[in-house]
Design a protein around this motif. Structure first.
Motif, PDB file in Angstrom:
ATOM      1  N   UNK A 148       4.778   2.874  21.171  1.00 37.89           N
ATOM      2  CA  UNK A 148       3.626   2.203  20.561  1.00 37.89           C
ATOM      3  C   UNK A 148       3.796   0.692  20.437  1.00 37.89           C
ATOM      4  N   UNK A 149       4.921   0.131  20.907  1.00 33.45           N
ATOM      5  CA  UNK A 149       5.098  -1.319  20.810  1.00 33.45           C
ATOM      6  C   UNK A 149       5.825  -1.868  22.026  1.00 33.45           C
ATOM      7  N   UNK A 150       5.247  -2.907  22.610  1.00 30.71           N
ATOM      8  CA  UNK A 150       5.924  -3.588  23.714  1.00 30.71           C
ATOM      9  C   UNK A 150       6.456  -4.943  23.263  1.00 30.71           C
ATOM     10  N   UNK A 151       6.464  -5.193  21.938  1.00 33.13           N
ATOM     11  CA  UNK A 151       6.936  -6.489  21.443  1.00 33.13           C
ATOM     12  C   UNK A 151       7.966  -6.389  20.320  1.00 33.13           C
ATOM     13  N   UNK A 152       8.020  -5.254  19.616  1.00 31.87           N
ATOM     14  CA  UNK A 152       8.946  -5.105  18.502  1.00 31.87           C
ATOM     15  C   UNK A 152       9.867  -3.916  18.721  1.00 31.87           C
ATOM     16  N   UNK A 153      11.048  -3.975  18.089  1.00 33.16           N
ATOM     17  CA  UNK A 153      12.021  -2.891  18.162  1.00 33.16           C
ATOM     18  C   UNK A 153      12.827  -2.888  16.867  1.00 33.16           C
ATOM     19  N   UNK A 154      13.566  -1.821  16.656  1.00 31.70           N
ATOM     20  CA  UNK A 154      14.462  -1.720  15.505  1.00 31.70           C
ATOM     21  C   UNK A 154      15.888  -1.716  16.042  1.00 31.70           C
ATOM     22  N   UNK A 155      16.712  -2.591  15.468  1.00 30.57           N
ATOM     23  CA  UNK A 155      18.107  -2.681  15.876  1.00 30.57           C
ATOM     24  C   UNK A 155      18.966  -2.318  14.672  1.00 30.57           C
ATOM     25  N   UNK A 156      19.947  -1.448  14.891  1.00 35.43           N
ATOM     26  CA  UNK A 156      20.816  -1.055  13.793  1.00 35.43           C
ATOM     27  C   UNK A 156      22.266  -1.159  14.202  1.00 35.43           C
ATOM     28  N   UNK A 157      23.096  -1.213  13.183  1.00 40.90           N
ATOM     29  CA  UNK A 157      24.527  -1.378  13.390  1.00 40.90           C
ATOM     30  C   UNK A 157      25.254  -0.626  12.293  1.00 40.90           C
ATOM     31  N   UNK A 206      22.068   1.292  23.693  1.00 40.45           N
ATOM     32  CA  UNK A 206      23.304   0.939  22.998  1.00 40.45           C
ATOM     33  C   UNK A 206      24.002  -0.176  23.775  1.00 40.45           C
ATOM     34  N   UNK A 207      24.388  -1.227  23.051  1.00 35.59           N
ATOM     35  CA  UNK A 207      25.055  -2.339  23.723  1.00 35.59           C
ATOM     36  C   UNK A 207      26.115  -2.953  22.817  1.00 35.59           C
ATOM     37  N   UNK A 208      27.079  -3.590  23.461  1.00 33.90           N
ATOM     38  CA  UNK A 208      28.164  -4.260  22.746  1.00 33.90           C
ATOM     39  C   UNK A 208      27.908  -5.755  22.672  1.00 33.90           C
ATOM     40  N   UNK A 209      28.273  -6.321  21.535  1.00 31.04           N
ATOM     41  CA  UNK A 209      28.268  -7.776  21.379  1.00 31.04           C
ATOM     42  C   UNK A 209      29.344  -8.109  20.364  1.00 31.04           C
ATOM     43  N   UNK A 210      30.323  -8.898  20.780  1.00 31.91           N
ATOM     44  CA  UNK A 210      31.432  -9.312  19.919  1.00 31.91           C
ATOM     45  C   UNK A 210      32.064  -8.116  19.197  1.00 31.91           C
ATOM     46  N   UNK A 211      32.370  -7.087  19.975  1.00 34.71           N
ATOM     47  CA  UNK A 211      33.037  -5.876  19.501  1.00 34.71           C
ATOM     48  C   UNK A 211      32.235  -5.102  18.454  1.00 34.71           C
ATOM     49  N   UNK A 212      30.919  -5.295  18.458  1.00 36.78           N
ATOM     50  CA  UNK A 212      30.022  -4.547  17.579  1.00 36.78           C
ATOM     51  C   UNK A 212      29.116  -3.701  18.464  1.00 36.78           C
ATOM     52  N   UNK A 213      28.937  -2.431  18.114  1.00 36.74           N
ATOM     53  CA  UNK A 213      28.056  -1.558  18.892  1.00 36.74           C
ATOM     54  C   UNK A 213      26.693  -1.498  18.215  1.00 36.74           C
ATOM     55  N   UNK A 214      25.712  -2.122  18.846  1.00 39.20           N
ATOM     56  CA  UNK A 214      24.340  -2.135  18.345  1.00 39.20           C
ATOM     57  C   UNK A 214      23.555  -1.008  18.997  1.00 39.20           C
ATOM     58  N   UNK A 215      22.575  -0.494  18.267  1.00 38.50           N
ATOM     59  CA  UNK A 215      21.625   0.478  18.796  1.00 38.50           C
ATOM     60  C   UNK A 215      20.238  -0.134  18.643  1.00 38.50           C
ATOM     61  N   UNK A 216      19.561  -0.291  19.763  1.00 39.79           N
ATOM     62  CA  UNK A 216      18.229  -0.887  19.787  1.00 39.79           C
ATOM     63  C   UNK A 216      17.236   0.217  20.139  1.00 39.79           C
ATOM     64  N   UNK A 217      16.369   0.539  19.182  1.00 37.71           N
ATOM     65  CA  UNK A 217      15.380   1.589  19.392  1.00 37.71           C
ATOM     66  C   UNK A 217      14.042   0.979  19.774  1.00 37.71           C
ATOM     67  N   UNK A 218      13.512   1.428  20.915  1.00 41.64           N
ATOM     68  CA  UNK A 218      12.196   0.988  21.372  1.00 41.64           C
ATOM     69  C   UNK A 218      11.253   2.188  21.278  1.00 41.64           C
ATOM     70  N   UNK A 219       9.988   1.886  21.034  1.00 45.52           N
ATOM     71  CA  UNK A 219       9.000   2.928  20.777  1.00 45.52           C
ATOM     72  C   UNK A 219       7.816   2.769  21.729  1.00 45.52           C
TER      73      UNK A 219
END
Length: 176
Positions: A116-125, A101-114
């Protein structure tokens, strides 16, 4: 936004350098889907590890549209978690992920890493309204929006053991 409603958009991203993000929290999650609830609601339990502590949650969701859902979530004891696991869906393997979980411009993003992948992730807001403007960090490359694309649901990713892009490449190369 009315209580219990969740408005969320999801994006497939290239896995960024996590050291360059303003991380507020990192948790390890094992998410197990349960048999559907009343009215076809989606039910799940999570085992969450953070800073050496383990907690458990139960969630029930009713999907209203691609970005909006009614969500009821509560903490459960380890014993109740174990009992709920007895209701797990046999057609859906648990998903294992690490949420950053990280902040950017007062938005809280959630970045999910798995695993099975060292190159792709899912980011949600989570948003206040579906049309809300989103400001993306410069150091994250958004590949595409995947909101509402069932191929990127946690259940689908767990069952496939990879991202749809990887399946397509493997099929083209005759690996699948």
């Amino acid at each position: 936004m009315p209580e219990g409603l969740e408005i969320e958009r999801k994006f497939l991203v290239e896995l960024p350098d996590l050291k360059k993000l303003d991380l507020k929290r990192t948790v390890s999650i094992i998410q197990t889907y349960l048999t559907n609830g009343a009215g076809g609601s989606q039910r799940r339990v999570r085992r969450i590890a953070e800073n050496g502590r383990i907690s458990y949650t139960y969630t029930e969701k009713v999907f209203i549209d691609d970005v909006t859902r009614r969500e009821d979530e509560r903490s459960v004891s380890e014993k109740e978690y174990g009992l709920l696991l007895e209701q797990r869906r046999t057609d859906c393997v648990p998903i294992v992920k690490v949420r950053h979980c990280f902040l950017y411009r007062e938005q809280l993003f959630e970045l999910d890493t798995y695993p099975f992948s060292d190159s792709l992730a899912v980011m949600e807001l989570e948003l206040e309204e579906p049309s809300q403007k989103i400001f993306f960090p410069d150091n994250i490359k958004v590949i595409k929006e995947i909101t509402g694309d069932k191929r990127y649901s946690n259940a689908a990713l767990a069952n496939a053991g990879t991202f749809p892009e990887k399946i397509s490449v493997a099929a083209q190369n005759g690996v699948v």
